[in-house]
Design an enzyme around this catalytic site. Sequence first.
Site, PDB file in Angstrom:
ATOM      1  N   GLY A  64      -3.528  10.009  -8.522  1.00 52.72           N
ATOM      2  CA  GLY A  64      -2.503   9.144  -7.962  1.00 52.72           C
ATOM      3  C   GLY A  64      -2.584   7.710  -8.472  1.00 52.72           C
ATOM      4  O   GLY A  64      -3.220   7.419  -9.488  1.00 52.72           O
ATOM      5  N   TYR A  68     -12.167   3.836   2.698  1.00 55.17           N
ATOM      6  CA  TYR A  68     -12.968   2.949   3.539  1.00 55.17           C
ATOM      7  C   TYR A  68     -13.048   3.444   4.983  1.00 55.17           C
ATOM      8  O   TYR A  68     -13.799   2.893   5.782  1.00 55.17           O
ATOM      9  CB  TYR A  68     -12.505   1.494   3.449  1.00 55.17           C
ATOM     10  CG  TYR A  68     -11.140   1.163   3.995  1.00 55.17           C
ATOM     11  CD1 TYR A  68     -10.941   0.865   5.333  1.00 55.17           C
ATOM     12  CD2 TYR A  68     -10.040   1.082   3.137  1.00 55.17           C
ATOM     13  CE1 TYR A  68      -9.694   0.514   5.822  1.00 55.17           C
ATOM     14  CE2 TYR A  68      -8.791   0.720   3.607  1.00 55.17           C
ATOM     15  CZ  TYR A  68      -8.626   0.436   4.960  1.00 55.17           C
ATOM     16  OH  TYR A  68      -7.378   0.083   5.444  1.00 55.17           O
ATOM     17  N   GLY A  93      -9.028  12.626  -9.151  1.00 53.61           N
ATOM     18  CA  GLY A  93      -7.744  12.339  -8.528  1.00 53.61           C
ATOM     19  C   GLY A  93      -6.723  11.959  -9.583  1.00 53.61           C
ATOM     20  O   GLY A  93      -7.060  11.717 -10.752  1.00 53.61           O
ATOM     21  N   LYS A 111       3.816   1.309  -3.574  1.00 55.75           N
ATOM     22  CA  LYS A 111       3.286   0.515  -4.686  1.00 55.75           C
ATOM     23  C   LYS A 111       4.152   0.598  -5.944  1.00 55.75           C
ATOM     24  O   LYS A 111       4.210  -0.359  -6.718  1.00 55.75           O
ATOM     25  CB  LYS A 111       1.857   0.948  -5.009  1.00 55.75           C
ATOM     26  CG  LYS A 111       0.842   0.583  -3.933  1.00 55.75           C
ATOM     27  CD  LYS A 111      -0.569   0.943  -4.360  1.00 55.75           C
ATOM     28  CE  LYS A 111      -1.584   0.561  -3.299  1.00 55.75           C
ATOM     29  NZ  LYS A 111      -2.972   0.828  -3.731  1.00 55.75           N
ATOM     30  N   THR A 148       0.837  -1.184   0.000  1.00 58.45           N
ATOM     31  CA  THR A 148       0.000   0.000   0.000  1.00 58.45           C
ATOM     32  C   THR A 148       0.883   1.249   0.000  1.00 58.45           C
ATOM     33  O   THR A 148       2.112   1.175  -0.096  1.00 58.45           O
ATOM     34  CB  THR A 148      -0.979  -0.024   1.197  1.00 58.45           C
ATOM     35  OG1 THR A 148      -1.921   1.033   1.052  1.00 58.45           O
ATOM     36  CG2 THR A 148      -0.245   0.105   2.524  1.00 58.45           C
TER      37      THR A 148
END
Length: 888
Positions: free
Chosen positions: A733, A828, A731, A664, A660
């Site tokens: 990223g 989340y 976004g 990555k 994560t």
Amino acid sequence: MEMRRRYIRGGVMAPLNLCVIAMMVSAVTSFVTPTSSTSVISGGAFAESRSYTKSGVTTPLSATVDAEVESSSKKSSFKFDNYDKPIVLLGLSSEGNELQRLALSLSASLVGNNPQTMQSTLDKLERSQGALLVAEDEEEDDAAESKASDEQQQQQQVAGISLSAVGLDEEGPFVLDAGLIGELIREKTLSLTSGVVVLDFNHPAFHNKEFEVDLIRALSSVAKQLYEELGLLSVYVNVQPDDADSGMSDKAKERKDMIEKDVLIPFSDYEICVKNEGTADDSSWDNIEWELQRMIGRALLAPPVVGGTGTNSADLMMGLNTFFLSLSFPHVEDASPYIEQMCLDVDSMEYRVDLLQAAKDYLTKASGDDDSCNDKDPRFDILYQQQRLRFMCRPNAQRAPALPFAGSGIIDDALPIVYTVRTAHQAGTWPDDEEGIKHMFDLLELGLRSGAEVLDVESAWDAKLTDKLMKRAKDRHTSLILGSHHVVGEEVSMDEAIELYRQCRMDGRAHGAKVVLSINGNDNDEDQLAYKASIAAAKMDKPEIPNIGLILGEDGSYSRILNPRFTPVTHETLPFKAAPGQLTAAEIMAGRLLTGQVPTERYAILGHNIAYSVSPQMQGSAFAAVKLPHTYTRADVETVEEFVEGPIWNDDNFGGCSVTIPHKANIIPHVDVLTDAAKEIGSVNTVIVKKDKKGTRVLIGDNTDWKGIYNPLRRRIGDEIKSGSYALILGGGGTARAAAYAATKLGLDRIYYNRTPEKAQDLATEFGGSVASSLSDDADTKNSLGAILAENQGNVQVVISTLPAAAEFELPEWILSSALPIVFDVNYKPYNTALLLQTTAKGCDVVRGSEMLWEQGVGQFELWTGRTAPYGVMKKVVLENCLPTEAD
């Protein structure tokens, strides 16, 4: 459009050119509860003969059906992929009104139980058909409903849509012209989510003896056309109450017996059995509704591919360290005391049809030599007991894989069933004379109709019967075929064993092969023969399929430890074993640990500042659920180098890791192989460890983030994407890259928006699409979102936000003012972001980051373990850690 009914008058069918309405639509609201007064079908006089007279000749019903429909040179067969036609339910209801109730619940579940969507669908049907008839049970409520207050009427919600093919009005009984359904399907008025078509051969229209035979003819003709010419997915709802006061008259039962073999079975692919659940006061009806949804979910899966991977593949269903439990009770209910504990240890249940008392009754009745079974229906009993097994397993099915259902639904409590009819000379009890084999294939076809996940087909029998079964399985069903052969009482050579594996491939049509051998002693490792032959056979034919190799008897116990896939087991709670030499799953896993076949592997999540991560709880619970001894920890480091130089990465038992933020991209130089997805996305969120032929460790970098986005959206938008459908990606990223990749795979056009335009442009350059300079609806402002959509006559079907929750981003109101998009927020935590609060209030279908988390986690688990993931367990853990508390 001209509306057509076929009226039945005086025993003669009226012409089809009557300009009348063709369809009844039953749209039950939350204020309407089916009662016996509205749903009882009380028999009526039944024609004495099971045939009717035509020109002085008595003609069987099947012949009338064939004569009624002109033969077509181009039949429209059922298509698994992109199926977007109505489901058909046919059968005879009792006073429980089972067919209509199932149609209502199924139609609601197909649209995610969304009343607004159902109301919109109903409005569309009414507009396309004009003033449609309302079903009789609703007409009786019209007066009462007209007196309801405005407030009550505003609260009414459509609970489902049932389209009836038979009706009764002041002019008499009538039957829908099936050709109209075809027209409505072609013009997209009728689809998978626009209602369920019901052909109830015990509708009140059947009360009058004068019309009964012609009603049967007309409705049978419709059933044939819907099934054969329109290619609709049809399910026979086999209602057979065992209560004398059930509300199904003797005459209705006679009618059912008359048409079952000629109409109800031939013009359906699947079959669900109902006893007294429709009239019971308990919760048993919920199981019937669930079973129909499970059946439809399986029917609409992509057909399994020999040697394939992924959903509905033998590679996962028959994966590494999977087990199925062989039940050997004469009655399924006998297993109920043991079900809870058994489900904790196995991945599937084997339904041994040949060991059932109902199977013995089936043979007795088929022989006609004994009248003791005349009052029984063993065929029904075999199907019904399989359903009972599913219902008993359902509360305990923690190892069950995901079964996608229409809309956003996932069925995660359906433990797979292996449907087996084992013959006498292959370690079973079913007679294997010519007549017995014929009946065996009949029962195997029954297994397909039940929606069994795995069908065990012995490979040694009649080639024509085998071909017929395999063709039907391929053309109309999604069951995995396990070709099998047992050698009982004699030894075979290695070459002979290899040829048996090749035979069990069933000419390339089986998805897995199972060979069980016998040995007379074990002085020279004979108990390894089946295992060694399975390895050798796997190298000889492509594509490779799972091979299962076992040795019968106590001398063969070790073969069950050696066999890596889909091993049959017993359980310590059972009073007896299904076969000598069987071990429990716990004994086999202990043996594999001791012999090093299943080492304790180390997994981790690699990232920085990841104390919040739910992955350790999710993956740890998944390993525990399937009894794998692996560990999963956090690796919280500032640089990737700290991890790759550390003890976990360099452990011989390192199994892989999740990756994560912020590592990555930085992990890529440290893996040996990149998958296509990882290459195109430019980041790795999963590292998998494999061994090459020399035993050297190979590190594979993959990306399952895109699957965490793709899977939920695919379930919601379906397979057919209209031109001009856009995904608005917010976004710039790494997750935005995964979103762009997922949107591409979904077939959506892409528009990118980011505060840093250069990052958005990079996405457009690599994945294709447009960059919005603003989210304004001003079509005159160059490169605004409104201008891009106007220029391309497009609409935003999906919004995917990869922005941090702290940004508290909300969409401009104009995007939510017309057709509501599906909104996906990858965060989340918190569970409700500002974007999600805004869009749920507007009525949007939303996908939370929690769903993405467990979806990508399921993908990681299956890549690491080579078996199905316990979907429900992983979902539950994520929700337990993500749902807001009272304090929140």
